[in-house]
Design a protein around this motif. Structure first.
Motif, PDB file in Angstrom:
ATOM      1  N   LYS A  96       0.824  -1.201   0.000  1.00 47.82           N
ATOM      2  CA  LYS A  96       0.000   0.000   0.000  1.00 47.82           C
ATOM      3  C   LYS A  96       0.862   1.256   0.000  1.00 47.82           C
ATOM      4  O   LYS A  96       0.466   2.295  -0.515  1.00 47.82           O
ATOM      5  CB  LYS A  96      -0.928   0.002   1.229  1.00 47.82           C
ATOM      6  N   SER A  97       2.038   1.167   0.610  1.00 49.20           N
ATOM      7  CA  SER A  97       2.874   2.371   0.634  1.00 49.20           C
ATOM      8  C   SER A  97       3.713   2.535  -0.613  1.00 49.20           C
ATOM      9  O   SER A  97       4.337   3.571  -0.811  1.00 49.20           O
ATOM     10  CB  SER A  97       3.863   2.340   1.806  1.00 49.20           C
ATOM     11  N   LEU A  98       3.745   1.504  -1.448  1.00 53.20           N
ATOM     12  CA  LEU A  98       4.591   1.566  -2.634  1.00 53.20           C
ATOM     13  C   LEU A  98       3.741   1.548  -3.888  1.00 53.20           C
ATOM     14  O   LEU A  98       2.959   0.639  -4.090  1.00 53.20           O
ATOM     15  CB  LEU A  98       5.521   0.338  -2.678  1.00 53.20           C
ATOM     16  N   GLY A  99       3.921   2.531  -4.714  1.00 55.50           N
ATOM     17  CA  GLY A  99       3.179   2.533  -5.962  1.00 55.50           C
ATOM     18  C   GLY A  99       4.118   2.231  -7.105  1.00 55.50           C
ATOM     19  O   GLY A  99       5.328   2.372  -6.976  1.00 55.50           O
ATOM     20  N   MET A 100       3.583   1.801  -8.205  1.00 53.15           N
ATOM     21  CA  MET A 100       4.446   1.556  -9.372  1.00 53.15           C
ATOM     22  C   MET A 100       3.791   2.048 -10.646  1.00 53.15           C
ATOM     23  O   MET A 100       2.609   1.796 -10.877  1.00 53.15           O
ATOM     24  CB  MET A 100       4.726   0.060  -9.494  1.00 53.15           C
ATOM     25  N   MET A 101       4.553   2.751 -11.434  1.00 51.66           N
ATOM     26  CA  MET A 101       4.089   3.155 -12.765  1.00 51.66           C
ATOM     27  C   MET A 101       4.903   2.361 -13.770  1.00 51.66           C
ATOM     28  O   MET A 101       6.123   2.445 -13.783  1.00 51.66           O
ATOM     29  CB  MET A 101       4.359   4.649 -12.992  1.00 51.66           C
ATOM     30  N   PHE A 102       4.238   1.611 -14.598  1.00 47.24           N
ATOM     31  CA  PHE A 102       4.943   0.741 -15.527  1.00 47.24           C
ATOM     32  C   PHE A 102       5.284   1.442 -16.828  1.00 47.24           C
ATOM     33  O   PHE A 102       4.657   2.412 -17.221  1.00 47.24           O
ATOM     34  CB  PHE A 102       4.114  -0.508 -15.811  1.00 47.24           C
ATOM     35  N   GLN A 103       6.255   0.869 -17.521  1.00 46.35           N
ATOM     36  CA  GLN A 103       6.753   1.516 -18.722  1.00 46.35           C
ATOM     37  C   GLN A 103       5.723   1.580 -19.829  1.00 46.35           C
ATOM     38  O   GLN A 103       5.565   2.596 -20.493  1.00 46.35           O
ATOM     39  CB  GLN A 103       7.976   0.761 -19.217  1.00 46.35           C
ATOM     40  N   ASP A 104       5.027   0.488 -20.065  1.00 48.48           N
ATOM     41  CA  ASP A 104       4.040   0.480 -21.132  1.00 48.48           C
ATOM     42  C   ASP A 104       2.672   0.710 -20.511  1.00 48.48           C
ATOM     43  O   ASP A 104       2.094  -0.196 -19.939  1.00 48.48           O
ATOM     44  CB  ASP A 104       4.079  -0.868 -21.866  1.00 48.48           C
ATOM     45  N   PRO A 105       2.144   1.910 -20.637  1.00 45.71           N
ATOM     46  CA  PRO A 105       0.936   2.234 -19.865  1.00 45.71           C
ATOM     47  C   PRO A 105      -0.282   1.416 -20.277  1.00 45.71           C
ATOM     48  O   PRO A 105      -1.066   1.027 -19.423  1.00 45.71           O
ATOM     49  CB  PRO A 105       0.714   3.718 -20.158  1.00 45.71           C
ATOM     50  N   VAL A 106      -0.425   1.145 -21.560  1.00 41.01           N
ATOM     51  CA  VAL A 106      -1.614   0.411 -21.973  1.00 41.01           C
ATOM     52  C   VAL A 106      -1.499  -1.055 -21.571  1.00 41.01           C
ATOM     53  O   VAL A 106      -2.452  -1.653 -21.098  1.00 41.01           O
ATOM     54  CB  VAL A 106      -1.829   0.539 -23.500  1.00 41.01           C
ATOM     55  N   ALA A 107      -0.315  -1.610 -21.725  1.00 42.21           N
ATOM     56  CA  ALA A 107      -0.137  -3.031 -21.388  1.00 42.21           C
ATOM     57  C   ALA A 107      -0.268  -3.289 -19.898  1.00 42.21           C
ATOM     58  O   ALA A 107      -0.563  -4.404 -19.488  1.00 42.21           O
ATOM     59  CB  ALA A 107       1.227  -3.507 -21.862  1.00 42.21           C
ATOM     60  N   SER A 108      -0.049  -2.276 -19.070  1.00 43.09           N
ATOM     61  CA  SER A 108      -0.127  -2.532 -17.636  1.00 43.09           C
ATOM     62  C   SER A 108      -1.556  -2.466 -17.123  1.00 43.09           C
ATOM     63  O   SER A 108      -1.813  -2.687 -15.946  1.00 43.09           O
ATOM     64  CB  SER A 108       0.757  -1.546 -16.876  1.00 43.09           C
ATOM     65  N   LEU A 109      -2.499  -2.172 -17.997  1.00 43.14           N
ATOM     66  CA  LEU A 109      -3.902  -2.151 -17.582  1.00 43.14           C
ATOM     67  C   LEU A 109      -4.584  -3.398 -18.114  1.00 43.14           C
ATOM     68  O   LEU A 109      -4.530  -3.679 -19.299  1.00 43.14           O
ATOM     69  CB  LEU A 109      -4.592  -0.901 -18.146  1.00 43.14           C
ATOM     70  N   SER A 110      -5.250  -4.099 -17.236  1.00 47.53           N
ATOM     71  CA  SER A 110      -5.876  -5.352 -17.623  1.00 47.53           C
ATOM     72  C   SER A 110      -6.890  -5.127 -18.731  1.00 47.53           C
ATOM     73  O   SER A 110      -7.769  -4.278 -18.616  1.00 47.53           O
ATOM     74  CB  SER A 110      -6.573  -5.946 -16.397  1.00 47.53           C
ATOM     75  N   PRO A 111      -6.788  -5.866 -19.820  1.00 46.94           N
ATOM     76  CA  PRO A 111      -7.633  -5.558 -20.979  1.00 46.94           C
ATOM     77  C   PRO A 111      -9.125  -5.769 -20.773  1.00 46.94           C
ATOM     78  O   PRO A 111      -9.932  -5.238 -21.519  1.00 46.94           O
ATOM     79  CB  PRO A 111      -7.097  -6.500 -22.067  1.00 46.94           C
ATOM     80  N   ARG A 112      -9.480  -6.588 -19.770  1.00 45.24           N
ATOM     81  CA  ARG A 112     -10.905  -6.892 -19.645  1.00 45.24           C
ATOM     82  C   ARG A 112     -11.649  -6.050 -18.649  1.00 45.24           C
ATOM     83  O   ARG A 112     -12.816  -6.280 -18.375  1.00 45.24           O
ATOM     84  CB  ARG A 112     -11.083  -8.365 -19.275  1.00 45.24           C
ATOM     85  N   LYS A 113     -10.953  -5.074 -18.082  1.00 44.76           N
ATOM     86  CA  LYS A 113     -11.672  -4.240 -17.130  1.00 44.76           C
ATOM     87  C   LYS A 113     -11.731  -2.821 -17.648  1.00 44.76           C
ATOM     88  O   LYS A 113     -10.788  -2.354 -18.284  1.00 44.76           O
ATOM     89  CB  LYS A 113     -10.934  -4.240 -15.790  1.00 44.76           C
ATOM     90  N   ASN A 114     -12.802  -2.117 -17.323  1.00 42.23           N
ATOM     91  CA  ASN A 114     -12.813  -0.711 -17.701  1.00 42.23           C
ATOM     92  C   ASN A 114     -12.124   0.101 -16.609  1.00 42.23           C
ATOM     93  O   ASN A 114     -11.788  -0.414 -15.542  1.00 42.23           O
ATOM     94  CB  ASN A 114     -14.238  -0.211 -17.981  1.00 42.23           C
ATOM     95  N   VAL A 115     -11.931   1.376 -16.917  1.00 37.43           N
ATOM     96  CA  VAL A 115     -11.151   2.218 -16.011  1.00 37.43           C
ATOM     97  C   VAL A 115     -11.753   2.210 -14.607  1.00 37.43           C
ATOM     98  O   VAL A 115     -11.046   2.157 -13.605  1.00 37.43           O
ATOM     99  CB  VAL A 115     -11.071   3.657 -16.565  1.00 37.43           C
ATOM    100  N   GLY A 116     -13.067   2.253 -14.535  1.00 32.39           N
ATOM    101  CA  GLY A 116     -13.720   2.225 -13.224  1.00 32.39           C
ATOM    102  C   GLY A 116     -13.330   0.982 -12.447  1.00 32.39           C
ATOM    103  O   GLY A 116     -12.984   1.043 -11.266  1.00 32.39           O
ATOM    104  N   GLY A 117     -13.387  -0.156 -13.137  1.00 29.91           N
ATOM    105  CA  GLY A 117     -13.017  -1.408 -12.496  1.00 29.91           C
ATOM    106  C   GLY A 117     -11.557  -1.420 -12.085  1.00 29.91           C
ATOM    107  O   GLY A 117     -11.202  -1.914 -11.018  1.00 29.91           O
ATOM    108  N   LEU A 118     -10.705  -0.877 -12.939  1.00 26.83           N
ATOM    109  CA  LEU A 118      -9.270  -0.850 -12.642  1.00 26.83           C
ATOM    110  C   LEU A 118      -8.982   0.013 -11.427  1.00 26.83           C
ATOM    111  O   LEU A 118      -8.142  -0.312 -10.604  1.00 26.83           O
ATOM    112  CB  LEU A 118      -8.497  -0.311 -13.844  1.00 26.83           C
ATOM    113  N   LEU A 119      -9.690   1.127 -11.321  1.00 26.63           N
ATOM    114  CA  LEU A 119      -9.457   2.012 -10.191  1.00 26.63           C
ATOM    115  C   LEU A 119     -10.019   1.435  -8.906  1.00 26.63           C
ATOM    116  O   LEU A 119      -9.535   1.727  -7.821  1.00 26.63           O
ATOM    117  CB  LEU A 119     -10.067   3.393 -10.460  1.00 26.63           C
ATOM    118  N   ALA A 120     -11.053   0.620  -9.035  1.00 32.59           N
ATOM    119  CA  ALA A 120     -11.647   0.036  -7.835  1.00 32.59           C
ATOM    120  C   ALA A 120     -10.810  -1.107  -7.299  1.00 32.59           C
ATOM    121  O   ALA A 120     -10.864  -1.447  -6.121  1.00 32.59           O
ATOM    122  CB  ALA A 120     -13.056  -0.460  -8.158  1.00 32.59           C
TER     123      ALA A 120
END
Lengths: 325, 322, 294
Positions: A96-120
């Motif tokens: 929880k205290s460590l965040g990570m931003m990945f190099q490939d922004p689109v690939a690091s987001l799960s393809p089957r969830k929408n942004v709302g789901g990803l943020l939740a």
């Protein structure tokens, strides 16, 4: 100043050949050290740039901090808590205290969830029930400058810049203290890379964040970091305040890196080549100081004896027998 | 004044897509004189890759040249058939790609490939091998007699790019097109490749068309530069003039955004606000008007022509209209 | 906060995946045919009780070996039973057996495959060893052994098929899982603290299931044929249960008296196999976004 992240003598090894193969091929050492004896720290509110080329181990180091690769030896403490040796379940709360931003922004987001789901998702993973997740999602989106309409979008519908912002928003969900960013400006045009970097800067001021930025992009890191740590073949060769490293590099490799950056000015063309040869393979590390094979200033001692980190004035540390300053 | 090697005149290219025609290149003019290094600089979507593909005759199936001409060594490239193209490619016109594996066949040894390129040369095989080995040495591959028998996967990325350059220059082409040749390489390797290209100028006197998004690289080796934005050429100048007196607002902004050009350490980096226009849905008037700080009414209604600023320096902007 | 690129170009609510797929399916002649045949099978299976004209078990020795007539649409068999009704009920059994068998195989393959792909190396090695061992064992021998052990019945057939099929699905799921495990978004989820269960079910499973379902649909006719084959050999369901295989078996014995039994047993088999095959292939094409055939 409090040390948020403290890494001491970290070593990360990878197995290159299987057990049986090593026996059959008589390979004495089937391991490579991706990270070797690295010690560094990140203070609260500061940005540390971790710079290196391929094979430097910088990405492996970031992943080791997040517990995504196993650590061979050494210590990693976050807010005083030791991470090495933690069980997966204990690691979860640290994440929880460590965040990570990945190099490939689109690939690091799960393809089957929408942004709302990803943020939740961060909230669900950590079973945080006492917040209004929908409200939080909207809040996070607005922090990164995206409107509510994005909640319904899927990763493949976002542009690179937008996907990056969603990544940042997701990282911020659990209010981390330290964010590790892997090449945050990679793939972005020069005219727009400022957007994400400026966003990161504003968030740092707003939330008191610390950043560990992993990159090989020197012109960018020169502007956005307070301190730099230069890695070569898994070791830290120099670290210190960004300004001094660029102005007067102590390690020959740092000097070569800085000199290698092409200047957008035809009157500043480089005539000499600073660095010949290629990065040696991790499987066959040179003896002594591992940079000696390419170093312009190498002497006999360098071939035989590995230098230890030496402190220099103005908070610097260099691993070299004959530092340039 | 020598005849230009390559003359691109009023070139427009369109892609057919489900969303409608995408006008990837619009009225592009470009000339490359023998022995010069011409840089093409631009960001994503500017059309530089499309331009290069068109010149090489490697456009995708759904692309079409809707106007203009491309004349290389006196021949109109659009009129060539496959046979004639094969005569030109590799021999008069060569290319180095961002990914060296585009040029290298993974299942053939380097020797085989480099000899193959020389297939139109009637010389005996042994001579061709010697020539190939000599070129490998020139591009900095150590132990070339042995290494030439190796397969591409045994070389590192930097070495592969050197080999790709050797293969491109083997037949001494009149024009070498280098499309982002160092983008995939580490910065120290990039410096080596640029250094190599400069050194090779003594042996290779052909012209080079150097495509990159990196202003620093352009400044390092080019004699003159063409700046592209969203499918158009917005400025063309000699190298010093471009960097010291840029005339097009886009060029000026681009230069201010380059972090390597900003002297003092700035936490906040400048950007060009807005986004690149949708090429399927072009705005009226100047292509850059929406993001241009100097835009005025005429810019939003009428598309500017190309106007001269100085000798060898032209710009597509009403600010310089006579 | 200055934001530049906030234009979100979401195409107007794209039509649901199923509708696109259905449209594409129908526009392909073979796909449409396959769909029709499969629908026919399903309907007749479900409505067997209504569609049958007689009780499939009812024997009437005096009406044996009759040709098709108004009373008996496909004639009668050697025991005077109405063939048509037997065929219809056979369809229900075929469907039932195949759905259960394929369903269980799918489930088993999915679970074991994900375990192999995501779990520790030793587990992967062990499971792959098991998969390969089972697959290298000739199915017929295995079937014979099981029938000897457990006696011939529907459950035996199902067991045989399930055990033989799980490794096939398992390997496919394993490969997919292995590659998905390394993707950036799975890494990102781990960085967020997601545990393996969440990752497997929330992220890996949805990406694996699509092609698997299509494969499974192609397996259904295979299973039906295996069942028919085993029944034909006398290793399957015992008489008097009316499976297509046993009808074929009867027809084979009495071929000199009437060809209608063989036809009645064989034709539905052929049609069903063709139907599912056409449907499966057309489905695969319809799902593939790269095939833009409009």
């Amino acid at each position: 100043m409090t040390e948020l992240l403290s890494i001491k003598n970290l070593r990360v090894r990878f197995r290159t050949v299987g057990f049986v193969r090593a026996l059959v091929d008589r390979i004495a050492d089937p391991f490579i050290d991706a990270v070797l004896d690295v010690s560094l720290s990140v203070r609260a509110g500061e940005t540390l740039g971790l710079v290196g080329e391929s094979g430097s181990g910088k990405t492996t180091l970031a992943r080791a901090v997040l517990g995504l690769v196993p650590v061979h030896s050494g210590s990693i403490t976050v807010e005083g808590k030791e991470l090495v040796g933690l069980k997966e379940s204990e690691y979860r709360s640290v994440r929880k205290s460590l965040g990570m931003m990945f190099q490939d922004p689109v690939a690091s987001l799960s393809p089957r969830k929408n942004v709302g789901g990803l943020l939740a998702e961060p909230f669900h993973i950590h079973r945080i029930r006492d917040v209004d997740i929908d409200k939080e999602a909207r809040r996070l989106l607005s922090i990164v400058g995206l409107h509510d309409g994005f909640l319904a979008a899927y990763a493949h519908q976002l542009s690179g810049g937008q996907a990056r912002r969603v990544g940042v928003a997701r990282t911020l969900a659990l209010k981390p203290k330290l964010i590790m960013a892997d090449e945050p400006a990679a793939g972005l045009d020069v005219s727009v890379q400022g957007e994400i970097l400026n966003l990161m800067n504003e968030l740092q001021k707003q939330f008191g964040l610390s950043y560990l930025i992993v990159t090989h992009n020197l012109p960018v890191i020169r502007h956005v970091s307070d301190r730099l740590a230069i890695m070569y073949l898994g070791r830290l060769v120099e670290q210190g305040p960004t300004r001094s490293l660029f102005a007067r590099p102590a390690h020959p490799y740092t000097q070569a890196l800085v000199a290698a950056v092409p200047q957008p000015d035809p009157d500043k063309r480089r005539t000499e080549l600073e660095l010949q040869g290629e990065i040696p393979s991790l499987r066959r590390r040179p003896s002594g100081c591992e940079f000696h094979t390419r170093c312009l200033y190498a002497q006999d001692r360098c071939r035989v004896e590995a230098p230890l980190p030496t402190p220099l004035p103005d908070g610097r540390e260099v691993r070299c027998h004959f530092p340039l300053i | 004044m020598a005849e230009p090697l390559l003359t691109i005149d009023d070139l427009s290219v369109e892609f057919a897509t489900p969303r409608g025609p995408v006008k990837a290149l619009r009225r592009v003019d470009l000339a490359v004189n023998p022995g010069r290094i011409v840089g093409i600089v631009g960001e994503s979507g500017c059309g530089k890759s499309t331009l290069v593909s068109t010149v090489m005759g490697l456009l995708a199936g759904n692309a079409q040249v809707t106007s203009g001409s491309i004349v290389f060594e006196g021949r109109e490239l659009q009129d060539l058939d496959e046979e004639e193209w094969r005569d030109i490619r590799g021999r008069r016109l060569a290319m180095v790609f961002q990914d060296p594996m585009t040029s290298l066949n993974p299942v053939m040894s380097i020797a085989t490939q480099m000899i193959d390129i020389q297939h139109r040369d009637p010389a005996p095989r042994a001579d061709k091998l010697k020539k190939a080995i000599a070129w490998l040495a020139r591009v900095g591959i150590s132990d070339p007699e042995q290494r030439i028998q190796d397969y591409p996967h045994r070389f590192s990325g930097g070495m592969r790019q050197r080999i790709a350059i050797a293969m491109a220059l083997l037949m001494n082409p009149a024009l070498l097109i280098a499309d982002e040749p160092t983008t995939a390489l580490d910065v120290t390797l990039e410096a080596q490749i640029i250094h190599l290209i400069r050194q090779l100028r003594t042996e290779f006197d052909g012209a080079i068309l150097f495509v990159s998004h990196n202003l620093g690289l352009i400044a390092e080796i080019c004699d003159e530069v063409v700046v592209m934005y969203a499918g158009e050429v917005v400025e063309h100048a000699e190298i010093r003039r471009l960097f010291h007196s840029p005339s097009h607002p886009y060029t000026q902004l681009l230069l201010t955004c380059d972090p390597a050009r900003i002297e003092s350490e700035e936490r906040t980096l400048p950007t060009i606000g807005g986004t690149v226009p949708d090429l399927a849905n072009l705005p009226k008037g100047c292509i850059f008007a929406a993001r241009c700080p100097s835009a005025f009414d005429r810019c939003r209604v009428e598309a500017p022509g190309t106007y001269p600023v100085a000798d060898g320096h032209s710009v597509r902007c009403f600010l310089h209209a006579p | 906060m200055t934001t530049a690129d906030t234009a979100l170009v979401i195409p107007p609510r794209p039509e649901r995946v199923w509708i696109t797929v259905l449209k594409r399916l129908i526009s392909d002649p073979l796909g449409a045919l396959g769909l029709t045949l499969v629908v026919l099978l399903v309907v007749s299976a479900l409505g067997a009780d209504f569609l049958a004209t007689h009780d499939p078990f009812q024997m009437a020795p005096r009406q044996r070996m009759q040709d098709p007539s108004a009373a008996h649409w496909l004639g009668t068999d050697q025991l005077g039973r109405d063939v048509y009704s037997r065929v219809v009920h056979g369809g229900r059994i075929a469907l039932w057996v195949s759905l259960v068998a394929v369903g269980l195989s799918l489930l088993g393959g999915l679970v074991l495959g994900m375990l192999a792909g995501y779990g520790p190396r030793w587990l992967d090695n062990l499971l792959v060893l098991i998969f390969d061992s089972v697959r290298s064992f000739p199915t017929i021998m295995f079937a014979l052994a099981m029938v000897t052990l457990l006696g011939p019945s529907l459950s035996t057939i199902i067991t045989v098929i399930v055990v033989a099929s799980i490794p096939v699905y398992g390997r496919i799921v394993r490969i997919q899982t292995l590659s998905l495990k390394e993707t950036e978004f799975v890494l990102a989820e781990r960085a967020l603290g997601a545990g393996p269960i969440r990752i497997l079910f929330s992220h890996i499973l949805p990406n694996v299931i699509g092609p698997l379902l299509i494969l499974a649909s192609m397996e259904i006719p295979v299973v039906i044929t295996i069942e028919a084959g085993l029944s034909f050999l006398g290793l399957g369901v015992r008489p008097p249960t009316p499976t297509w295989g046993s009808i074929l078996q009867d027809g084979y014995q009495y071929i000199r008296d009437t060809p209608w039994l063989v036809v009645s047993g064989g034709l539905p088999l052929i049609l069903t196999t063709l139907g599912f095959t056409f449907l499966g292939e057309s489905l695969r094409d319809a799902f593939d976004p790269k095939l833009n055939r409009h």
